[in-house]
Design an enzyme around this catalytic site. Structure first.
Site, short mmCIF file in Angstrom:
data_model
loop_
_atom_site.label_atom_id
_atom_site.label_comp_id
_atom_site.label_asym_id
_atom_site.label_seq_id
_atom_site.Cartn_x
_atom_site.Cartn_y
_atom_site.Cartn_z
N GLU A 24 -9.73 -12.25 2.17
CA GLU A 24 -9.73 -11.08 3.05
C GLU A 24 -10.75 -11.33 4.15
O GLU A 24 -11.94 -11.51 3.86
CB GLU A 24 -10.09 -9.79 2.31
CG GLU A 24 -9.00 -9.25 1.41
CD GLU A 24 -9.31 -7.85 0.88
OE1 GLU A 24 -9.93 -7.04 1.63
OE2 GLU A 24 -8.94 -7.57 -0.27
N GLU A 60 -12.06 -7.39 -6.05
CA GLU A 60 -13.31 -6.70 -5.71
C GLU A 60 -13.86 -5.85 -6.86
O GLU A 60 -14.31 -4.72 -6.65
CB GLU A 60 -13.11 -5.83 -4.46
CG GLU A 60 -12.89 -6.64 -3.20
CD GLU A 60 -12.87 -5.82 -1.93
OE1 GLU A 60 -12.99 -4.57 -2.01
OE2 GLU A 60 -12.73 -6.41 -0.85
#
Length: 501
Positions: A292, A173
């Site tokens: 995720e 991320e």
């Protein structure tokens, strides 16, 4: 009772089910590791300190691959802190979740746990505060056979044989301003490509996942993927996607349609990836790693900057009800429907932190409601995904417009066909008719339903069996047509098998 129809035909398949679609995620966050998968001194702890009750549940859940050690945590992590004699490992302050990390559980403990759990490791490298050298060193420590400083160090630490980790994430991320070491797409793309080159020089057999956008709502979504892949296309195999869903402002209808957003997200990343491939005149197709995903009531989370510095805090331990399980089921259906491009998926996380498994320190453990759809799919979604185009009644949502009540997919593995279906209606059952004439000789083995009249019910360690799936009667096949009733707000698995001749 309203009616929906679909047709199953082995001539129309999406692709093969990659077992790695049923992955999970262990991060050094909250109680996922400590008092989750690892708790020395617990009555159920084995000789390595791993909770045997949790290991048993992980095997029942059917997890195939586990991403580790983060997550946001990895962007400040020094992997060297978690290897070697425990008494010599330093305690560190984790910048991501403001926890005091003792490093009692590290790389080699994770690998030992993975072997006992029967899962493959998916290792993430730190590209937030570290870079090329540290990532290549980690591959050498893990995978090099021997005769170098780091491979010999692994042997000295009690692991003479290489760990053989094949799947690696190039950071986490890094498009997010919350990420330690946040970067622009150009900065990250160049670093990821150089890191990938170095890692492959150590072990050319590894598969690599580049960071995609943290979610599809990011202002740089789309352009981030395009820029990163322009840098890394030749050197990576996957691009990652992350998404979490929750019921907002009492809008249950939109929440139940969360899979619409996941579906659009996947389609957009596929289109972007293929555009870059065409632009580079590269025939390779980048696959997707949805590493995720879950239901997470993020609106209840105070934010990491508001967390007190603790060792093992109770952090985002959401307790899931039936609607959450139905949404998780619909997300699994969506991942299966994209089996031609989605090759890896990890539900986040495995224990305690927005997890299918809850534990109490020194106490028991339980299956959350979201445990069951995942376990059903992991056990029975095998072989090929059949293309299913339901004709379903629809309802209106505030966020996604007109949405079908029925979400469905089917898989075929030899003589077995399994149909997974969600009824999004909160008011009434949905009749389902499936045309099976292209699959003659099938008979119903079982119809399993997860649904409750009291939709607020949850499972806890103190009351672990308030919500459980149940087998129901009524599904039948007559003249090549399956008929079944899907209860209101329900997850359904209907297993079919060709009758012996």
């Amino acid at each position: 009772m309203r009616q929906a129809r679909l047709t199953l035909d082995p001539g129309f398949a999406v692709g093969e089910v990659d077992p790695r679609l049923f992955g999970s995620f262990v991060e050094h966050m909250g109680r996922c590791v400590y008092t989750g998968v690892y708790e020395p001194g617990h009555p159920a702890a084995d000789e390595d300190g791993f909770r045997a009750d949790v290991l048993e549940l992980v095997r029942e859940l059917g997890v195939t691959v586990v991403r580790y050690p983060g997550g946001n945590f990895v962007s400040g992590y020094r992997w060297e802190d978690g290897v070697g004699p425990r008494g010599e490992r330093p305690s560190r302050f984790d910048l991501a979740w403001r926890q005091i990390e003792t490093n009692e559980f590290g790389l080699n403990e994770f690998m030992q746990w993975s072997r006992k759990a029967g899962v493959a490791p998916m290792m993430a490298v730190n590209l937030g505060t570290r870079g090329v050298r540290e990532a290549a060193d980690l591959v050498e420590y893990c995978n090099f056979p021997g005769g170098t400083m780091l491979s010999d160090l692994r042997a000295k630490h009690g692991h003479p044989e290489p760990h053989g980790i094949s799947l690696w994430c190039l950071g986490n991320e890094l498009d997010g301003p919350w990420q330690t070491g946040h970067k622009t797409a150009h900065e990250y793309g160049r670093l990821a490509n150089e890191t990938a080159t170095a890692m492959r020089r150590v072990d050319s057999s590894i598969e690599l996942v580049a960071c995609g956008s943290s979610n599809s709502g990011m202002p740089t979504f789309g352009s981030w993927e395009a820029t990163v892949l322009e840098h890394t296309y030749d050197n990576v195999d996957y691009i990652s996607l992350h998404a979490y869903y929750e019921e907002r402002d009492g809008d249950l209808g939109s929440f139940l349609a969360s899979a619409v957003d996941m579906d659009r997200f996947i389609d957009a990343v596929v289109a972007t990836s293929d555009h870059v491939g065409a632009k580079l005149r590269n025939r390779k197709r980048i696959r997707l790693s949805f590493d995720e995903w879950n239901v997470w009531y993020m609106s209840r989370f105070p934010g990491e900057l508001n967390l007190a510095a603790e060792r093992v805090p109770r952090l985002i331990e959401d307790n899931y009800h039936v609607a959450d399980a139905v949404v998780v089921g619909s997300l699994l259906i969506t991942l299966l429907r994209h089996a031609d491009r989605v090759g890896v998926a990890c539900q986040a996380q495995l224990a305690n932190v927005i997890a299918p498994i809850l534990t109490e320190p020194g106490g028991g453990s339980c299956r959350q409601t979201i445990f069951y759809p995942f376990a059903h799919a992991a056990q029975h979604a095998r072989g090929r995904v059949l293309r299913v185009e339901p004709d379903s009644p629809r309802y209106d949502t505030a966020r996604f417009g007109d949405v079908p009540l029925l979400e469905a997919v089917a898989t075929q593995d030899g003589d077995e066909v399994t149909l997974f279906a969600v009824n999004r209606s909160v008011e009434e059952s949905l009749g389902l008719t499936a045309n099976l004439r292209a699959l003659p000789g099938l008979e119903v083995i079982e119809h399993v339903v997860l649904a409750e009249d009291d939709r607020s019910l949850t499972n806890t360690v103190a009351a672990p069996d308030r919500v459980r799936p149940r087998r129901v009667d009524g599904a039948s096949i007559v003249d090549g047509e399956l008929t079944a009733e899907l209860p209101a707000l329900s997850w359904n698995m209907i297993r079919l098998r060709r009758a012996p001749r």
